[in-house]
Design an enzyme around this catalytic site. Structure first.
Site, mmCIF file in Angstrom:
data_model
loop_
_atom_site.group_PDB
_atom_site.id
_atom_site.type_symbol
_atom_site.label_atom_id
_atom_site.label_comp_id
_atom_site.label_asym_id
_atom_site.label_seq_id
_atom_site.Cartn_x
_atom_site.Cartn_y
_atom_site.Cartn_z
ATOM 1 N N SER A 271 0.829 -1.203 0.000
ATOM 2 C CA SER A 271 0.000 0.000 0.000
ATOM 3 C C SER A 271 0.860 1.248 0.000
ATOM 4 C CB SER A 271 -0.897 -0.002 1.225
ATOM 5 O OG SER A 271 -1.424 1.288 1.406
ATOM 6 N N LYS A 272 0.304 2.308 -0.625
ATOM 7 C CA LYS A 272 1.004 3.585 -0.647
ATOM 8 C C LYS A 272 0.947 4.260 0.708
ATOM 9 C CE LYS A 272 0.423 5.223 -5.275
ATOM 10 N NZ LYS A 272 -0.048 6.208 -6.183
ATOM 11 N N ARG A 273 0.032 3.831 1.510
ATOM 12 C CA ARG A 273 -0.225 4.612 2.719
ATOM 13 C C ARG A 273 0.714 4.275 3.875
ATOM 14 N NH1 ARG A 273 -4.442 7.725 1.204
ATOM 15 N NH2 ARG A 273 -5.720 6.739 -0.364
ATOM 16 N N PHE A 274 1.417 3.166 3.745
ATOM 17 C CA PHE A 274 2.337 2.832 4.830
ATOM 18 C C PHE A 274 3.585 3.676 4.725
ATOM 19 C CE2 PHE A 274 0.209 -1.470 4.518
ATOM 20 C CZ PHE A 274 -0.545 -1.263 5.661
#
Ligand code: GLU
Length: 514
Positions: A271-274
């Protein structure tokens, strides 16, 4: 190339000419979070492709999401790409040639007037229309489609309105999707075919001044004369929508190459959000940009000859977009560690030391003192020798610094640690006293060689045993139970400091037995 707003009528992007196509590619990150390693990989593949074709690499900041876009994230994009050495050619100078630095990067929020004209053009020609359906209307329509057993999509309620429905305000601008099959050939996936009829009319803007991604990207790719769109697989399903908008605007369709997703070792999507997959995180942990470039280029591609450790120039020469794999690429940190060490080992020592130096500072290690160079070397040589010593075990620059701490600053330790198993304080004292005498009497230059130092200690080892000599010596020199061997440590810290540390150990033993 002219990226200015079209004047009276809408400008059409030039059609591909018969002459050899000049490669123009772009990286189009959204500054809505830290720069992700996946975006860095996409940037790298674009950069490699541009450089190997003598083409142009454009950086376009896709900041149309005003709420989530932040200056700090934009800065992280600049910093990250610069750190990796992925220089962008921002745009052409007035005379048409590339002019680094003066024209870019492009920011979508600075191009609102351009998108507006193209939106107006589509509205005028009936290719787009205002949609008045509210959230509630859309939900009701969706439910009705589901009830009728149909896949939910926008059913075209506002497509052919003769006039705005009374009392209703326009909610969005929709693009009229024709009932056609869209085909294109992806450079990685081959032929692809989509039934556009399944899409439903797409929202391309919230209003004239707020275009959405699938619209702005088409206008920009055309006006920036992008020849090859190289991006992540997550955009594969956007491609038919973008091709239809291109056709409605009379733009050419660029070549497409969709790069495989990056997967976690368990094959789940990264994920990009980590934040732990932020590029800056790897920089801060002490990975070299060259190692990261090497590692990222292997995420989905590999050179023909089984070559694994290489530099940018090699990658530029051998990169082959046609050989990029379709299947997801696993992000294997152990491989990154291995590559990082391989790159550290190949660096000239002075360069390695200067790359490691900020990590020493960050760890609070004062590298200005802490040892007399055996070869009368200058400032920095202790750092170089420390880095060389740690190369066989450290995976990152941060690890080099952390495991070198004792070389610069002997930690406090319990004098009982100096005592080899089965021995007494008296044994340790005698052994260290003899070792100090032998080392003090060593020939000039002995401290420059591990073997010479071992020779100096051999008579003692023969008399007392290896452990009884080397254990207390190693603890005296390092202050810790686990460390490199004492000869290696002495080679790094030099004669004066080695003798001072042995004296200190002897004082510790004396006070512990007092
Ligand atoms: N702004 C989009 C992203 O960051 C760019 C997609 C594209 O390359 O078209 O995913």
């Amino acid at each position: 190339m002219d990226t200015a707003a079209p004047k009276a009528s809408v400008m059409r992007a030039p059609q591909p000419s018969a002459e050899k196509e000049r490669v123009r590619v772009r990286i189009a990150p959204s500054p809505t979070g830290p720069l992700h390693v996946g975006t860095a990989r996409t940037a790298l593949f674009n950069w490699l492709f541009a450089r190997q074709h003598g083409g142009t690499f454009v950086l376009r900041i896709e900041d149309t999401d005003r709420e989530r876009s932040k200056k700090e994230y934009e800065d992280a994009i600049f910093e990250g790409l610069s750190w990796l050495g992925l220089d962008w050619d921002e745009g052409p100078s007035p005379d048409g040639g590339p002019d680094r630095g003066s024209h870019g990067p492009y920011r979508q929020t600075e191009r609102t007037a351009i998108y507006r004209r193209y939106l107006e053009d589509l509205l005028e020609r009936g290719e787009a229309y205002y949609c008045y359906c509210t959230k509630e209307d859309l939900e009701a329509q969706r439910q009705a489609m589901l009830d009728a057993g149909l896949p939910p999509r926008y059913g075209g309620h506002c497509r052919s309105l003769a006039a705005p429905p009374p009392g209703k305000k326009p909610q969005v601008i929709r693009f009229r999707i024709p009932e056609v099959t869209v085909e294109f050939t992806d450079m990685i996936h081959g032929k692809a075919s989509f039934d556009a009829g399944l899409l439903g009319d797409q929202v391309i803007a919230k209003d004239l001044d707020t275009p959405l991604y699938n619209f702005a990207v088409v206008v920009d790719d055309a006006l920036m004369e992008i020849t090859h769109v190289i991006r992540g697989d997550d955009h594969f399903s956007n491609t038919p929508k973008q091709i239809l908008v291109q056709r409605a605007l009379g733009f050419p369709t660029p070549h497409y190459a969709h790069l495989p997703l990056i997967l976690n070792p368990d094959r789940s999507k990264m994920s990009k959000r980590f934040s732990d997959v932020a590029l800056a995180n790897y920089r801060d942990r002490g990975y070299l940009p060259d190692a990261i470039v090497n590692f990222l280029s292997l995420l989905g591609w590999h050179p023909k000859e089984d070559h694994e450790v290489f530099d940018r120039a090699f990658a530029v020469e051998h990169f082959d977009i046609g050989r990029v794999q379709q299947a997801g690429a696993v992000f294997n940190e152990e491989k990154l560690d291995w590559l990082n060490r391989e790159h550290m080992k190949r660096m000239p020592l002075a360069e390695l030391a200067s790359a490691a130096s900020p990590f020493f500072a960050k760890a609070g290690i004062d590298t200005s003192g802490g040892g007399s160079p055996p070869d009368g070397g200058q400032d920095g040589t202790l750092l170089m020798r420390a880095a060389a010593l740690q190369l066989s075990r450290a995976k990152t620059l941060a690890e080099i610094a952390e495991s070198s701490r004792f070389l610069f600053d002997l930690p406090a330790y319990d004098p009982n640690l100096l005592v080899w198993k089965g021995n007494s304080v008296r044994h340790a004292t005698a052994s260290l006293t003899d070792a100090a005498a032998a080392l003090r009497a060593s020939a000039p230059g002995d401290f420059a060689s591990r073997d010479a130092l071992l020779q100096v200690l051999t008579p003692l080892i023969d008399a007392r045993g290896r452990g009884a000599v080397l254990w207390p010596l190693r603890v005296a020199l390092s202050g810790q139970a686990a460390s490199p061997d004492p000869m290696e440590i002495m080679q790094v810290i030099g004669k004066e400091e080695s003798l001072a540390r042995i004296e200190r150990a002897l004082r510790g033993l004396a006070s512990s037995s007092a």
